[in-house]
Design a protein around this motif. Structure first.
Motif, PDB file in Angstrom:
ATOM      1  N   GLY A  74      45.121 -21.570 -17.304  1.00 48.41           N
ATOM      2  CA  GLY A  74      44.689 -20.565 -16.330  1.00 48.41           C
ATOM      3  C   GLY A  74      44.640 -21.110 -14.920  1.00 48.41           C
ATOM      4  O   GLY A  74      45.047 -20.441 -13.961  1.00 48.41           O
ATOM      5  N   LEU A  75      44.141 -22.344 -14.766  1.00 53.09           N
ATOM      6  CA  LEU A  75      44.096 -22.962 -13.439  1.00 53.09           C
ATOM      7  C   LEU A  75      45.502 -23.167 -12.870  1.00 53.09           C
ATOM      8  O   LEU A  75      45.743 -22.919 -11.683  1.00 53.09           O
ATOM      9  CB  LEU A  75      43.361 -24.301 -13.503  1.00 53.09           C
ATOM     10  N   ILE A  76      46.423 -23.589 -13.706  1.00 54.48           N
ATOM     11  CA  ILE A  76      47.800 -23.782 -13.245  1.00 54.48           C
ATOM     12  C   ILE A  76      48.403 -22.455 -12.800  1.00 54.48           C
ATOM     13  O   ILE A  76      49.018 -22.360 -11.734  1.00 54.48           O
ATOM     14  CB  ILE A  76      48.647 -24.440 -14.354  1.00 54.48           C
ATOM     15  N   VAL A  77      48.202 -21.410 -13.596  1.00 56.16           N
ATOM     16  CA  VAL A  77      48.763 -20.102 -13.257  1.00 56.16           C
ATOM     17  C   VAL A  77      48.159 -19.572 -11.955  1.00 56.16           C
ATOM     18  O   VAL A  77      48.878 -19.099 -11.071  1.00 56.16           O
ATOM     19  CB  VAL A  77      48.551 -19.105 -14.423  1.00 56.16           C
ATOM     20  N   VAL A  78      46.840 -19.665 -11.828  1.00 50.77           N
ATOM     21  CA  VAL A  78      46.175 -19.141 -10.628  1.00 50.77           C
ATOM     22  C   VAL A  78      46.624 -19.894  -9.383  1.00 50.77           C
ATOM     23  O   VAL A  78      47.033 -19.288  -8.393  1.00 50.77           O
ATOM     24  CB  VAL A  78      44.640 -19.196 -10.779  1.00 50.77           C
ATOM     25  N   TRP A  79      46.585 -21.210  -9.409  1.00 48.20           N
ATOM     26  CA  TRP A  79      46.881 -21.971  -8.193  1.00 48.20           C
ATOM     27  C   TRP A  79      48.364 -21.978  -7.852  1.00 48.20           C
ATOM     28  O   TRP A  79      48.724 -21.947  -6.664  1.00 48.20           O
ATOM     29  CB  TRP A  79      46.322 -23.385  -8.298  1.00 48.20           C
ATOM     30  N   MET A  80      49.243 -21.969  -8.857  1.00 47.97           N
ATOM     31  CA  MET A  80      50.676 -21.885  -8.550  1.00 47.97           C
ATOM     32  C   MET A  80      51.022 -20.520  -7.961  1.00 47.97           C
ATOM     33  O   MET A  80      51.777 -20.427  -6.984  1.00 47.97           O
ATOM     34  CB  MET A  80      51.515 -22.150  -9.807  1.00 47.97           C
ATOM     35  N   SER A  81      50.469 -19.462  -8.530  1.00 46.33           N
ATOM     36  CA  SER A  81      50.774 -18.128  -8.007  1.00 46.33           C
ATOM     37  C   SER A  81      50.174 -17.937  -6.619  1.00 46.33           C
ATOM     38  O   SER A  81      50.824 -17.380  -5.724  1.00 46.33           O
ATOM     39  CB  SER A  81      50.275 -17.045  -8.970  1.00 46.33           C
ATOM     40  N   MET A  82      48.967 -18.413  -6.395  1.00 49.11           N
ATOM     41  CA  MET A  82      48.362 -18.275  -5.074  1.00 49.11           C
ATOM     42  C   MET A  82      49.115 -19.110  -4.030  1.00 49.11           C
ATOM     43  O   MET A  82      49.293 -18.670  -2.894  1.00 49.11           O
ATOM     44  CB  MET A  82      46.891 -18.695  -5.101  1.00 49.11           C
ATOM     45  N   THR A  83      49.592 -20.277  -4.412  1.00 48.47           N
ATOM     46  CA  THR A  83      50.369 -21.100  -3.484  1.00 48.47           C
ATOM     47  C   THR A  83      51.673 -20.409  -3.116  1.00 48.47           C
ATOM     48  O   THR A  83      52.051 -20.364  -1.935  1.00 48.47           O
ATOM     49  CB  THR A  83      50.655 -22.484  -4.107  1.00 48.47           C
ATOM     50  N   CYS A  84      52.364 -19.845  -4.105  1.00 47.23           N
ATOM     51  CA  CYS A  84      53.619 -19.140  -3.818  1.00 47.23           C
ATOM     52  C   CYS A  84      53.382 -17.910  -2.951  1.00 47.23           C
ATOM     53  O   CYS A  84      54.137 -17.650  -2.000  1.00 47.23           O
ATOM     54  CB  CYS A  84      54.305 -18.738  -5.122  1.00 47.23           C
ATOM     55  N   MET A  85      52.334 -17.150  -3.234  1.00 47.17           N
ATOM     56  CA  MET A  85      52.048 -15.960  -2.424  1.00 47.17           C
ATOM     57  C   MET A  85      51.642 -16.347  -1.007  1.00 47.17           C
ATOM     58  O   MET A  85      52.040 -15.698  -0.036  1.00 47.17           O
ATOM     59  CB  MET A  85      50.963 -15.110  -3.084  1.00 47.17           C
ATOM     60  N   TRP A  86      50.867 -17.433  -0.865  1.00 46.94           N
ATOM     61  CA  TRP A  86      50.473 -17.880   0.466  1.00 46.94           C
ATOM     62  C   TRP A  86      51.691 -18.344   1.261  1.00 46.94           C
ATOM     63  O   TRP A  86      51.820 -18.024   2.444  1.00 46.94           O
ATOM     64  CB  TRP A  86      49.452 -19.017   0.372  1.00 46.94           C
ATOM     65  N   LEU A  87      52.591 -19.088   0.609  1.00 44.60           N
ATOM     66  CA  LEU A  87      53.795 -19.544   1.303  1.00 44.60           C
ATOM     67  C   LEU A  87      54.640 -18.363   1.763  1.00 44.60           C
ATOM     68  O   LEU A  87      55.136 -18.348   2.888  1.00 44.60           O
ATOM     69  CB  LEU A  87      54.618 -20.459   0.396  1.00 44.60           C
ATOM     70  N   PHE A  88      54.816 -17.366   0.901  1.00 41.82           N
ATOM     71  CA  PHE A  88      55.598 -16.188   1.279  1.00 41.82           C
ATOM     72  C   PHE A  88      54.942 -15.485   2.462  1.00 41.82           C
ATOM     73  O   PHE A  88      55.622 -15.107   3.423  1.00 41.82           O
ATOM     74  CB  PHE A  88      55.737 -15.247   0.078  1.00 41.82           C
ATOM     75  N   TRP A  89      53.628 -15.305   2.421  1.00 40.82           N
ATOM     76  CA  TRP A  89      52.918 -14.670   3.530  1.00 40.82           C
ATOM     77  C   TRP A  89      53.079 -15.491   4.809  1.00 40.82           C
ATOM     78  O   TRP A  89      53.322 -14.940   5.886  1.00 40.82           O
ATOM     79  CB  TRP A  89      51.437 -14.513   3.186  1.00 40.82           C
ATOM     80  N   ALA A  90      52.925 -16.824   4.711  1.00 45.15           N
ATOM     81  CA  ALA A  90      53.010 -17.679   5.895  1.00 45.15           C
ATOM     82  C   ALA A  90      54.411 -17.642   6.500  1.00 45.15           C
ATOM     83  O   ALA A  90      54.560 -17.598   7.724  1.00 45.15           O
ATOM     84  CB  ALA A  90      52.633 -19.126   5.549  1.00 45.15           C
ATOM     85  N   PHE A  91      55.452 -17.632   5.674  1.00 45.84           N
ATOM     86  CA  PHE A  91      56.817 -17.550   6.192  1.00 45.84           C
ATOM     87  C   PHE A  91      57.032 -16.246   6.943  1.00 45.84           C
ATOM     88  O   PHE A  91      57.604 -16.228   8.034  1.00 45.84           O
ATOM     89  CB  PHE A  91      57.841 -17.681   5.070  1.00 45.84           C
ATOM     90  N   VAL A  92      56.583 -15.153   6.365  1.00 46.20           N
ATOM     91  CA  VAL A  92      56.742 -13.848   7.021  1.00 46.20           C
ATOM     92  C   VAL A  92      55.955 -13.825   8.327  1.00 46.20           C
ATOM     93  O   VAL A  92      56.456 -13.360   9.355  1.00 46.20           O
ATOM     94  CB  VAL A  92      56.301 -12.711   6.073  1.00 46.20           C
ATOM     95  N   TYR A  93      54.740 -14.340   8.324  1.00 46.88           N
ATOM     96  CA  TYR A  93      53.914 -14.362   9.530  1.00 46.88           C
ATOM     97  C   TYR A  93      54.578 -15.198  10.624  1.00 46.88           C
ATOM     98  O   TYR A  93      54.652 -14.787  11.784  1.00 46.88           O
ATOM     99  CB  TYR A  93      52.527 -14.914   9.198  1.00 46.88           C
ATOM    100  N   MET A  94      55.072 -16.386  10.267  1.00 45.30           N
ATOM    101  CA  MET A  94      55.673 -17.257  11.276  1.00 45.30           C
ATOM    102  C   MET A  94      56.977 -16.680  11.816  1.00 45.30           C
ATOM    103  O   MET A  94      57.288 -16.849  12.997  1.00 45.30           O
ATOM    104  CB  MET A  94      55.897 -18.655  10.706  1.00 45.30           C
ATOM    105  N   HIS A  95      57.729 -15.986  10.976  1.00 42.86           N
ATOM    106  CA  HIS A  95      58.963 -15.382  11.467  1.00 42.86           C
ATOM    107  C   HIS A  95      58.680 -14.237  12.426  1.00 42.86           C
ATOM    108  O   HIS A  95      59.512 -13.919  13.271  1.00 42.86           O
ATOM    109  CB  HIS A  95      59.837 -14.904  10.311  1.00 42.86           C
ATOM    110  N   GLN A  96      57.536 -13.608  12.313  1.00 42.06           N
ATOM    111  CA  GLN A  96      57.181 -12.564  13.259  1.00 42.06           C
ATOM    112  C   GLN A  96      56.702 -13.162  14.583  1.00 42.06           C
ATOM    113  O   GLN A  96      56.777 -12.504  15.615  1.00 42.06           O
ATOM    114  CB  GLN A  96      56.093 -11.660  12.675  1.00 42.06           C
ATOM    115  N   LEU A  97      56.220 -14.402  14.559  1.00 42.73           N
ATOM    116  CA  LEU A  97      55.796 -15.048  15.795  1.00 42.73           C
ATOM    117  C   LEU A  97      56.989 -15.389  16.683  1.00 42.73           C
ATOM    118  O   LEU A  97      56.922 -15.300  17.904  1.00 42.73           O
ATOM    119  CB  LEU A  97      55.022 -16.334  15.490  1.00 42.73           C
ATOM    120  N   VAL A  98      58.089 -15.806  16.077  1.00 44.59           N
ATOM    121  CA  VAL A  98      59.293 -16.173  16.812  1.00 44.59           C
ATOM    122  C   VAL A  98      60.463 -15.380  16.228  1.00 44.59           C
ATOM    123  O   VAL A  98      61.149 -15.851  15.338  1.00 44.59           O
ATOM    124  CB  VAL A  98      59.569 -17.690  16.714  1.00 44.59           C
TER     125      VAL A  98
END
Length: 110
Positions: A74-98
């Motif tokens: 459960g810990l692996i599933v939660v943290w891997m999925s949250m890391t992937c979702m955070w990375l996707f969000w961060a990429f989209v956010y940074m691409h909107q900055l520039v």
């Protein structure tokens, strides 16, 4: 270092104030942009809440998996999925900055 100090000292003399203000506003904050930091903290808080929920509600022992293995999975599933979702969000956010593509305005036809 001496050249850099000299450049910084003479820059206000060479450029008009309006250009200097525009340059000051356009400084890139990189990974420490306020929205990116705030969003990352929110994602971290959400990951901690998801970890708590997973430990309280989804850990159970079955004939094929022990309690410790269930918790670890459960810990692996939660943290891997949250890391992937955070990375996707961060990429989209940074691409909107520039933005790479700027809008092209067509002239108004009468």
């Amino acid at each position: 270092a001496v050249l850099l100090r000299l450049f910084r000292a003479t820059l206000p003399l060479l450029l008009p104030r309006a250009i200097l203000r525009a340059l000051a506003r356009m400084t890139c904050m990189g990974f420490f942009a306020p929205g990116l930091v705030t969003g990352s903290i929110c994602w971290l808080a959400l990951a901690c809440v998801a970890t708590f929920v997973q430990n309280m509600l989804f850990v159970k022992e079955t004939p094929k998996i022990t309690l410790a293995e269930s918790r670890q999975l459960g810990l692996i599933v939660v943290w891997m999925s949250m890391t992937c979702m955070w990375l996707f969000w961060a990429f989209v956010y940074m691409h909107q900055l520039v933005p790479l593509i700027y809008p092209v305005h067509t002239p108004v036809l009468e």
